[in-house]
Structure formats: C-alpha cells, structure tokens
Scaffold this active site. Structure first.
Site, PDB file in Angstrom:
ATOM      1  N   GLY A   1     -11.007   8.094  -7.814  1.00 30.35           N
ATOM      2  CA  GLY A   1     -10.658   6.663  -7.850  1.00 30.35           C
ATOM      3  C   GLY A   1     -10.759   6.017  -6.483  1.00 30.35           C
ATOM      4  O   GLY A   1     -11.002   6.685  -5.475  1.00 30.35           O
ATOM      5  N   ALA A   2     -10.548   4.685  -6.444  1.00 26.75           N
ATOM      6  CA  ALA A   2     -10.705   3.928  -5.198  1.00 26.75           C
ATOM      7  C   ALA A   2      -9.730   4.428  -4.130  1.00 26.75           C
ATOM      8  O   ALA A   2     -10.110   4.666  -2.985  1.00 26.75           O
ATOM      9  CB  ALA A   2     -10.480   2.441  -5.476  1.00 26.75           C
ATOM     10  N   VAL A   3      -8.458   4.591  -4.499  1.00 27.59           N
ATOM     11  CA  VAL A   3      -7.471   5.028  -3.501  1.00 27.59           C
ATOM     12  C   VAL A   3      -7.660   6.503  -3.153  1.00 27.59           C
ATOM     13  O   VAL A   3      -7.588   6.897  -1.988  1.00 27.59           O
ATOM     14  CB  VAL A   3      -6.025   4.748  -4.001  1.00 27.59           C
ATOM     15  CG1 VAL A   3      -4.992   5.337  -3.045  1.00 27.59           C
ATOM     16  CG2 VAL A   3      -5.799   3.256  -4.165  1.00 27.59           C
TER      17      VAL A   3
ATOM     18  N   ARG B   1       9.327   4.521  -7.905  1.00 27.31           N
ATOM     19  CA  ARG B   1       9.726   3.753  -6.717  1.00 27.31           C
ATOM     20  C   ARG B   1      11.184   3.318  -6.677  1.00 27.31           C
ATOM     21  O   ARG B   1      11.800   3.321  -5.617  1.00 27.31           O
ATOM     22  CB  ARG B   1       8.833   2.505  -6.595  1.00 27.31           C
ATOM     23  CG  ARG B   1       7.463   2.811  -6.069  1.00 27.31           C
ATOM     24  CD  ARG B   1       6.698   1.532  -5.828  1.00 27.31           C
ATOM     25  NE  ARG B   1       5.282   1.813  -5.673  1.00 27.31           N
ATOM     26  CZ  ARG B   1       4.317   1.000  -6.069  1.00 27.31           C
ATOM     27  NH1 ARG B   1       4.614  -0.162  -6.635  1.00 27.31           N
ATOM     28  NH2 ARG B   1       3.060   1.340  -5.898  1.00 27.31           N
TER      29      ARG B   1
ATOM     30  N   CYS C   1       1.238  -2.311  -2.663  1.00 27.15           N
ATOM     31  CA  CYS C   1       0.370  -2.707  -1.533  1.00 27.15           C
ATOM     32  C   CYS C   1       0.819  -4.011  -0.858  1.00 27.15           C
ATOM     33  O   CYS C   1       0.874  -4.095   0.364  1.00 27.15           O
ATOM     34  CB  CYS C   1      -1.066  -2.821  -2.025  1.00 27.15           C
ATOM     35  SG  CYS C   1      -1.224  -3.707  -3.586  1.00 27.15           S
TER      36      CYS C   1
ATOM     37  N   GLN D   1      -4.517 -11.784  -3.721  1.00 28.20           N
ATOM     38  CA  GLN D   1      -4.797 -10.357  -3.835  1.00 28.20           C
ATOM     39  C   GLN D   1      -6.212 -10.061  -4.335  1.00 28.20           C
ATOM     40  O   GLN D   1      -6.681 -10.660  -5.294  1.00 28.20           O
ATOM     41  CB  GLN D   1      -3.746  -9.693  -4.744  1.00 28.20           C
ATOM     42  CG  GLN D   1      -2.343  -9.794  -4.161  1.00 28.20           C
ATOM     43  CD  GLN D   1      -1.263  -9.114  -4.975  1.00 28.20           C
ATOM     44  OE1 GLN D   1      -0.179  -9.665  -5.102  1.00 28.20           O
ATOM     45  NE2 GLN D   1      -1.521  -7.942  -5.511  1.00 28.20           N
TER      46      GLN D   1
ATOM     47  N   HIS E   1      -5.785  -7.797   0.856  1.00 25.98           N
ATOM     48  CA  HIS E   1      -4.860  -8.811   0.343  1.00 25.98           C
ATOM     49  C   HIS E   1      -4.417  -9.731   1.487  1.00 25.98           C
ATOM     50  O   HIS E   1      -4.157  -9.267   2.604  1.00 25.98           O
ATOM     51  CB  HIS E   1      -3.595  -8.148  -0.213  1.00 25.98           C
ATOM     52  CG  HIS E   1      -3.816  -7.359  -1.467  1.00 25.98           C
ATOM     53  ND1 HIS E   1      -5.007  -7.298  -2.156  1.00 25.98           N
ATOM     54  CD2 HIS E   1      -2.937  -6.587  -2.177  1.00 25.98           C
ATOM     55  CE1 HIS E   1      -4.866  -6.529  -3.228  1.00 25.98           C
ATOM     56  NE2 HIS E   1      -3.627  -6.073  -3.260  1.00 25.98           N
TER      57      HIS E   1
ATOM     58  N   GLN F   1      -5.870  -3.537   1.402  1.00 23.66           N
ATOM     59  CA  GLN F   1      -4.938  -3.003   0.398  1.00 23.66           C
ATOM     60  C   GLN F   1      -5.170  -1.535   0.122  1.00 23.66           C
ATOM     61  O   GLN F   1      -4.228  -0.781  -0.100  1.00 23.66           O
ATOM     62  CB  GLN F   1      -5.069  -3.859  -0.875  1.00 23.66           C
ATOM     63  CG  GLN F   1      -4.491  -3.282  -2.123  1.00 23.66           C
ATOM     64  CD  GLN F   1      -5.473  -2.358  -2.828  1.00 23.66           C
ATOM     65  OE1 GLN F   1      -6.688  -2.549  -2.752  1.00 23.66           O
ATOM     66  NE2 GLN F   1      -4.941  -1.350  -3.493  1.00 23.66           N
TER      67      GLN F   1
HETATM   68  P1  A2P Z   1     -11.342   9.912 -13.697  1.00 18.01           P
HETATM   69  O1  A2P Z   1     -12.411   9.364 -12.790  1.00 18.01           O
HETATM   70  O2  A2P Z   1     -11.591  11.344 -14.069  1.00 18.01           O
HETATM   71  O3  A2P Z   1     -11.040   9.022 -14.867  1.00 18.01           O
HETATM   72  P2  A2P Z   1      -8.980   3.798 -10.041  1.00 18.01           P
HETATM   73  O4  A2P Z   1      -7.582   3.403  -9.675  1.00 18.01           O
HETATM   74  O5  A2P Z   1      -9.980   3.509  -8.966  1.00 18.01           O
HETATM   75  O6  A2P Z   1      -9.391   3.193 -11.362  1.00 18.01           O
HETATM   76  O7  A2P Z   1      -8.983   5.392 -10.257  1.00 18.01           O
HETATM   77  C1  A2P Z   1      -8.149   6.055 -11.170  1.00 18.01           C
HETATM   78  C2  A2P Z   1      -8.132   7.542 -10.873  1.00 18.01           C
HETATM   79  O8  A2P Z   1      -7.183   8.148 -11.755  1.00 18.01           O
HETATM   80  C3  A2P Z   1      -9.462   8.241 -11.135  1.00 18.01           C
HETATM   81  O9  A2P Z   1      -9.648   9.249 -10.177  1.00 18.01           O
HETATM   82  C4  A2P Z   1      -9.244   8.830 -12.518  1.00 18.01           C
HETATM   83  O10 A2P Z   1     -10.019   9.984 -12.794  1.00 18.01           O
HETATM   84  C5  A2P Z   1      -7.804   9.244 -12.423  1.00 18.01           C
HETATM   85  N1  A2P Z   1      -7.228   9.488 -13.750  1.00 18.01           N
HETATM   86  C6  A2P Z   1      -7.206   8.648 -14.796  1.00 18.01           C
HETATM   87  N2  A2P Z   1      -6.614   9.233 -15.872  1.00 18.01           N
HETATM   88  C7  A2P Z   1      -6.242  10.477 -15.482  1.00 18.01           C
HETATM   89  C8  A2P Z   1      -5.585  11.587 -16.121  1.00 18.01           C
HETATM   90  N3  A2P Z   1      -5.176  11.518 -17.379  1.00 18.01           N
HETATM   91  N4  A2P Z   1      -5.381  12.705 -15.390  1.00 18.01           N
HETATM   92  C9  A2P Z   1      -5.784  12.777 -14.109  1.00 18.01           C
HETATM   93  N5  A2P Z   1      -6.408  11.772 -13.440  1.00 18.01           N
HETATM   94  C10 A2P Z   1      -6.636  10.641 -14.110  1.00 18.01           C
END
Ligand code: A2P
Length: 341
Positions: free
Chosen positions: A13-15, A102, A133, A160, A247, A320
C-alpha cells in the site's frame, strides 16, 4: 547495536511502501524485513536496500514464524483489529497506523516530538498507535505554542490530499484528471470518494457522526486532546481537495494572553520537525507542490488577528504519507529503541 526483524503489514500500500523508504533512508537498525499484505499480493516483491523481498500473507501465525520484533500496521482498521493482537502476543512491538486502537486508554497515541513519554505505556498491550495524519502536523505546531503561551481554543480547516485515502484514492483522482484532459469528464459513480474529486472540493471525509461532525473531524479533536494531555476546545472542518499528496491546514489559535508574532516565529523556527517558511512578500509560503516527499511540517502565513490580539492565524502543510504516517511511525520505533537501551 541490536538489529531488528521488522514486519510491515500493508507492504503493497501507499503508506507501507513509504515505510520501507523511510526505514532505508534513516538507516534503521534492521536484521531482516518481512513484507506482509493480503492473499492477493502473495508472491509479489518489494525492494529494500537493493534486494527483492517476497510479500507474505498476513496471518495470526506469521509474526511468530518469522520472529517479527517490530510490526508496522498500515492495512486498515479491520486488519489491525484482527492481526495486531497476534503480533503483540508473538512479542512484536506493534506500531499501528490505523484508528483502531487510538483512543483505547491502555494504548499510547504518540507524536515523538510532542509526547515521547507516553511510549512507555506500550507495555500494557504491546501496541503504540500512530495518530491521524491531519492531527500529527497540527500538533507539531500547537505543542510548542501551547507550552509558550497557553492555548484557549483552536479552529482548523483542512485541505486534504487524495493520498489520505491510500493508493486507490490517488488512482481515482488521476483517472478523473486524465478523463478531464481528454475532454470527457467522467461522471460515473466514484468508488473511493463520496463525489468526483477532480475539479471539486468535498467537505466530507469519513462518515458523519450524530453531532454533524465527520469522524475525521472528531479524530482531529479527540486525538489532539490525548496527545497533548489537554482539553482546550478544538473545532475542525475536514475537506478533501484534488491534490495527490500533502495535506494543508488553516489554523486559528486563541491564546490565554496577547500574542507576539515575532516570538511565535522564533518558537516555531526552533520547534522539532517544523520548518518556518514565511516570507509572503517573496511569495514564500508552504504549498503541497514542494512540501511533498519531505519529513517536516512547513508553517507560514503567520499573522495576528485584526480584531483580537489573543488570536493567531497560520497555514501549515506536510506530506501526509510521510509526516502524517510513515515517518511518524518510524520515529516512534526509533524513540522506543532509544528507551530500551
Ligand atoms: P493488498 O495489496 O494485498 O490488497 P492502501 O492504503 O494504499 O490502499 O493499501 C492498503 C494495504 O493494505 C495494501 O498493502 C493491502 O494489500 C493491505 N491489505 C488490505 N486488506 C488486507 C488483509 N485482509 N490482510 C492484509 N493486508 C491487507
């Protein structure tokens, strides 16, 4: 120096991606990284320090199996709810980027420049929460001013970026912008934001609460109180703007006494993780265009209210994904390590 086995849940994901970048840049003492995501990403790879690492599926067992010692969670509240307790039970320090824990009394909510002393409370649950954030960049500014002058009330409006909604949010905005420049503004139902974000601003982030504030706005209010150990009134209006990253916030602060702007500038120029950027005559004020991909909260447009000498207005911008998430989480881990010595 001890090196740690570091897990990142939400590695795709992004973070999550940014956490790896920050860990690499700050030369975090790492023995091994363990990238974790959903089943969808199993087998994909992330790059860390020039090497490829396979993403593993997040399960209850994986933390113990991989010997994870520090686990960053950035995969959404539901994933944290389900797996963070298993990671903590396996002995990992959990640093959770979601809102799930939190406001729990036995989970510290930490901005290391403001309340590092709260880190010690991690022992109760094995979890430290990373704030929202928008809250992080605001308390970078409020904390030193509160210490110097005593805050009576804060009113904030946010601007944001799409990045606050993760990769999908950024992609939705890019697609809408592309459609616009191809002269076919897409009016199909947006999936991430409640309305089309391109060429629009949306005064609605997260769900509405019974008091007519949104959950995002209530997070800014409640989290500020918890982090600063203070209870001065705060009101927030959180607005999504068609910006990809960083942001911005317009903040009005009422103080106990009359405010001296020169002193405010002096204090903010020395505040940790804050950059004073305030030369309006030279068109110098913080903007997302140059603040993105930095680790500081930029502050400018500092001025005293025209009608009330107790009130100050200012403008701050921070990335952010970094200041508001990845960098703060890594700074928490660094402080925690310092405290273990
Ligand atoms: P995945 O790419 O396999 O779906 P963002 O905030 O940028 O949308 O990223 C969300 C992150 O959370 C991604 O790395 C995504 O993985 C992960 N994620 C989403 N659902 C699950 C889950 N059920 N178990 C583990 N990681 C997850």
């Amino acid at each position: 120096m001890k090196k740690y086995i570091v897990g990142v849940v939400g590695a795709s994901g992004a973070v999550g991606e940014e956490i790896f970048r920050v860990l690499e840049e700050c030369e975090f003492p790492i023995e091994r990284v363990v990238p974790l995501a959903s089943e969808r990403s199993v087998g994909k790879e992330i790059a860390f320090k020039g090497e490829k690492h396979k993403i593993l599926q997040t399960t209850d067992e994986v933390f113990a199996q991989e010997g994870v010692e520090i686990a960053f969670f950035s995969a959404g509240g539901k994933v944290s709810e389900q797996y963070a307790p298993s990671a903590a039970k396996a002995g990992a320090l959990v640093i959770d980027n979601t809102s799930h824990f939190r406001m729990d009394n036995d989970v510290p909510l930490v901005v290391p420049e403001v309340n590092p002393e709260d880190i010690e409370k991690w022992q109760k649950r094995g979890i430290i929460a990373n704030p929202n954030c928008s809250t992080i960049q605001m308390v970078h500014i409020l904390a030193p001013l509160h210490k110097a002058f005593g805050i009576k009330r804060v009113d904030v409006s946010t601007y944001q970026a799409a990045s606050g909604a993760g990769k999908r949010g950024m992609e939705e905005l890019v697609m809408q912008m592309q459609a616009f420049f191809a002269f076919k503004l897409d009016e199909s139902e947006p999936e991430v934001f409640p309305h089309r974000l391109a060429l629009n601003v949306i005064p609605h982030i997260d769900v509405f609460m019974p008091n007519d504030y949104t959950k995002e706005e209530m997070k800014m209010i409640n989290e500020t109180h918890k982090i600063m150990h203070a209870s001065f009134p705060v009101s927030a209006t959180c607005v999504r703007v068609p910006i990809l990253r960083s942001h911005s916030e317009s903040i009005s602060i009422a103080f106990e006494g009359e405010i001296d702007v020169k002193k405010v500038r002096e204090i903010l120029s020395q505040a940790p993780s804050v950059v004073l950027y305030d030369e309006p005559a030279r068109k110098r004020y913080p903007m997302p265009s140059f603040v993105s991909e930095t680790d500081q909260t930029y502050v400018g447009r500092i001025r005293r209210d025209n009608f009330d000498k107790h009130i100050l207005h200012l403008w701050c911008v921070a990335d952010q994904i970094r200041v508001g998430a990845a960098t703060n989480a890594v700074r928490i881990a660094q402080k925690w390590i310092e405290m273990q010595d």
